[in-house]
Write an enzyme that holds these catalytic residues in place. Structure first.
Site, PDB file in Angstrom:
ATOM      1  N   CYS A 102       0.968  -1.028  -0.148  1.00  0.00           N
ATOM      2  CA  CYS A 102       0.119   0.178   0.069  1.00  0.00           C
ATOM      3  C   CYS A 102       0.907   1.267   0.054  1.00  0.00           C
ATOM      4  O   CYS A 102       2.295   1.223   0.213  1.00  0.00           O
ATOM      5  CB  CYS A 102      -0.763   0.063   1.226  1.00  0.00           C
ATOM      6  SG  CYS A 102       0.100   0.336   2.749  1.00  0.00           S
ATOM      7  N   SER A 137       0.240  -9.293  10.599  1.00  0.00           N
ATOM      8  CA  SER A 137      -0.169  -7.946   9.945  1.00  0.00           C
ATOM      9  C   SER A 137      -1.523  -7.938   9.947  1.00  0.00           C
ATOM     10  O   SER A 137      -2.223  -8.900   9.795  1.00  0.00           O
ATOM     11  CB  SER A 137       0.148  -7.981   8.281  1.00  0.00           C
ATOM     12  OG  SER A 137      -0.888  -7.419   7.624  1.00  0.00           O
ATOM     13  N   HIS A 185       3.480   2.155  11.605  1.00  0.00           N
ATOM     14  CA  HIS A 185       2.174   2.408  12.599  1.00  0.00           C
ATOM     15  C   HIS A 185       2.157   3.458  13.491  1.00  0.00           C
ATOM     16  O   HIS A 185       1.148   3.161  14.367  1.00  0.00           O
ATOM     17  CB  HIS A 185       2.348   0.763  13.217  1.00  0.00           C
ATOM     18  CG  HIS A 185       2.924  -0.181  12.463  1.00  0.00           C
ATOM     19  ND1 HIS A 185       2.415  -0.938  11.646  1.00  0.00           N
ATOM     20  CD2 HIS A 185       4.298  -0.808  12.564  1.00  0.00           C
ATOM     21  CE1 HIS A 185       3.433  -1.763  11.008  1.00  0.00           C
ATOM     22  NE2 HIS A 185       4.412  -1.801  11.955  1.00  0.00           N
ATOM     23  N   SER A 193       1.480  -5.047   3.245  1.00  0.00           N
ATOM     24  CA  SER A 193       2.752  -5.283   3.449  1.00  0.00           C
ATOM     25  C   SER A 193       3.514  -6.224   2.623  1.00  0.00           C
ATOM     26  O   SER A 193       4.495  -6.600   3.191  1.00  0.00           O
ATOM     27  CB  SER A 193       3.206  -4.822   5.043  1.00  0.00           C
ATOM     28  OG  SER A 193       2.388  -5.845   5.574  1.00  0.00           O
ATOM     29  N   GLU A 214      -0.012   0.006  16.575  1.00  0.00           N
ATOM     30  CA  GLU A 214      -0.874   1.314  16.044  1.00  0.00           C
ATOM     31  C   GLU A 214      -1.545   1.872  17.179  1.00  0.00           C
ATOM     32  O   GLU A 214      -1.721   2.985  17.772  1.00  0.00           O
ATOM     33  CB  GLU A 214      -1.586   1.110  14.841  1.00  0.00           C
ATOM     34  CG  GLU A 214      -2.494   2.404  14.319  1.00  0.00           C
ATOM     35  CD  GLU A 214      -3.471   2.255  13.218  1.00  0.00           C
ATOM     36  OE1 GLU A 214      -3.134   1.296  12.467  1.00  0.00           O
ATOM     37  OE2 GLU A 214      -4.351   2.806  13.258  1.00  0.00           O
ATOM     38  N   HIS A 245      -1.443  -4.242  19.418  1.00  0.00           N
ATOM     39  CA  HIS A 245      -0.936  -3.755  18.039  1.00  0.00           C
ATOM     40  C   HIS A 245      -0.373  -2.558  18.211  1.00  0.00           C
ATOM     41  O   HIS A 245      -0.618  -1.483  19.023  1.00  0.00           O
ATOM     42  CB  HIS A 245      -2.096  -3.512  17.196  1.00  0.00           C
ATOM     43  CG  HIS A 245      -1.702  -3.538  15.626  1.00  0.00           C
ATOM     44  ND1 HIS A 245      -1.488  -2.065  15.165  1.00  0.00           N
ATOM     45  CD2 HIS A 245      -1.629  -4.320  14.719  1.00  0.00           C
ATOM     46  CE1 HIS A 245      -1.042  -2.366  13.908  1.00  0.00           C
ATOM     47  NE2 HIS A 245      -1.327  -3.552  13.682  1.00  0.00           N
ATOM     48  N   CYS A 249      -8.806   2.336   6.642  1.00  0.00           N
ATOM     49  CA  CYS A 249      -7.797   3.006   5.609  1.00  0.00           C
ATOM     50  C   CYS A 249      -8.270   2.446   4.552  1.00  0.00           C
ATOM     51  O   CYS A 249      -8.777   1.439   4.117  1.00  0.00           O
ATOM     52  CB  CYS A 249      -6.158   2.858   5.758  1.00  0.00           C
ATOM     53  SG  CYS A 249      -5.660   1.195   5.350  1.00  0.00           S
TER      54      CYS A 249
HETATM   55  S1  SF4 Z   1      -2.846   2.549   7.925  1.00  0.00           S
HETATM   56 FE1  SF4 Z   1      -1.433   0.661   7.215  1.00  0.00          FE
HETATM   57  S2  SF4 Z   1      -2.298  -0.682   5.765  1.00  0.00           S
HETATM   58 FE2  SF4 Z   1      -3.537   1.490   5.662  1.00  0.00          FE
HETATM   59  S3  SF4 Z   1      -2.539   2.911   4.154  1.00  0.00           S
HETATM   60 FE3  SF4 Z   1      -1.369   3.056   5.882  1.00  0.00          FE
HETATM   61  S4  SF4 Z   1       0.210   1.578   6.177  1.00  0.00           S
HETATM   62 FE4  SF4 Z   1      -1.088   1.040   4.546  1.00  0.00          FE
END
Ligand code: SF4
Length: 290
Positions: A12, A228, A83, A274, A135, A133, A200
């Site tokens: 991505c 992931s 993240h 990824s 994030e 996670h 996203c």
């Molecule tokens: S949040 Fe993660 S999966 Fe979504 S665009 Fe960003 S890097 Fe890619």
């Protein structure tokens, strides 16, 4: 075997951007070590390729990210992952005089900005995400007293949580359906909540695409790492939606070769965000010869 590629596939934009940041750091500081704080992206193959290219991964299973920063010295180069991360780590890195490259994905950054703004305005946040996670952990660290984690499928003590001027935000790589269900449930309990929760684009488009795959597909191969979230959501979705098909996950062609492929006729190949194109094409070529 017939193979149908489910699009989009490959990295991505956020993952590509993270890799670009790492290689930019290397290009701009050719004579220095480039340290990557934690996993730049969630894919063991990508991390191993970075190590082969001379990057030093500061593995958070060995030390906390904060301890890793403590171990660096003024002028060292550090790359923050895609993240997002605890904002206090930025302060620490600045205080130490480290040179920072921040590969935080713009989707994650946009969420952090919304959250910080709401907290500055005196509000609080409910965050839909997965404990542990990167994030989610980085987001909670913005202000753990003002952000409440809601994990789909887990218990949440609504009676204990009273939120002021609430905002609803989510981890970017959740399942779209579980997200909608969570939003609906949370709105029932907090009717005044402002909703900014969304996954996203990369996650959303891949989940939509797998739901409209050709009907004769009897094998789904999802490429990506167990670590992931967006990959595992694709795997879970395919498993739930196509109970008669075989659903497999692999990291690359060597990984797939270890799995006995039953007599399938038509495979769908999709990747998490990824997984690179090279690995994807290798798996496709292998399947076409099975
Ligand atoms: S949040 Fe993660 S999966 Fe979504 S665009 Fe960003 S890097 Fe890619």
């Amino acid at each position: 075997m017939k193979v149908t590629v489910i699009n989009p596939h490959g990295f991505c934009a956020g993952v590509q951007r993270a890799l670009d940041h790492a290689y930019k750091a290397k290009k701009e500081h050719p004579n220095q070590h480039i340290y990557i704080l934690g996993n730049l992206v969630h894919n063991e193959k990508v991390i191993s390729d970075l190590e082969k290219d001379g990057f030093i991964i500061l593995d958070e299973r060995k030390k906390s990210l904060s301890e890793w920063i403590d171990s660096l010295k003024k002028g060292d180069i550090i790359v923050f992952s895609a993240h997002g991360h605890d904002p206090h780590l930025d302060e620490k890195a600045i205080a130490k005089g480290l040179i920072r490259y921040d590969a935080t994905c713009p989707f994650v950054r946009a969420n952090s900005t919304l959250i910080k703004k709401r907290i500055m305005e005196g509000g609080e946040v409910i965050y839909i995400g997965q404990a542990g996670h990167a994030e989610t952990e980085g987001t909670l660290k913005i202000d753990e007293s003002k952000i409440f984690l809601y994990e789909p499928q887990k218990s949440f003590d609504f009676a204990q949580v009273s939120v002021k001027n609430p905002l609803l935000v989510s981890q970017t790589t959740m399942g779209t359906e579980e997200m909608k269900e969570s939003v609906s449930l949370l709105k029932d309990h907090f009717p005044e909540i402002d909703v900014a929760a969304r996954v996203c684009d990369a996650t959303d488009k891949r989940q939509s695409a797998i739901c409209t795959a050709p009907s004769d597909i009897d094998l789904y191969i999802v490429m990506g790492s167990k670590t992931s979230n967006n990959t595992m959501k694709l795997y879970d979705l395919a498993t739930a939606k196509y109970p008669k098909a075989v659903v497999l996950r692999c990291l690359d062609v060597e990984d797939l070769k270890k799995i006995f492929l039953k007599k399938s006729k038509h495979a769908a190949l999709i990747s998490g965000a990824s997984t690179g194109l090279r690995e994807f094409e290798e798996v496709k070529a292998y399947l076409e010869k099975v």
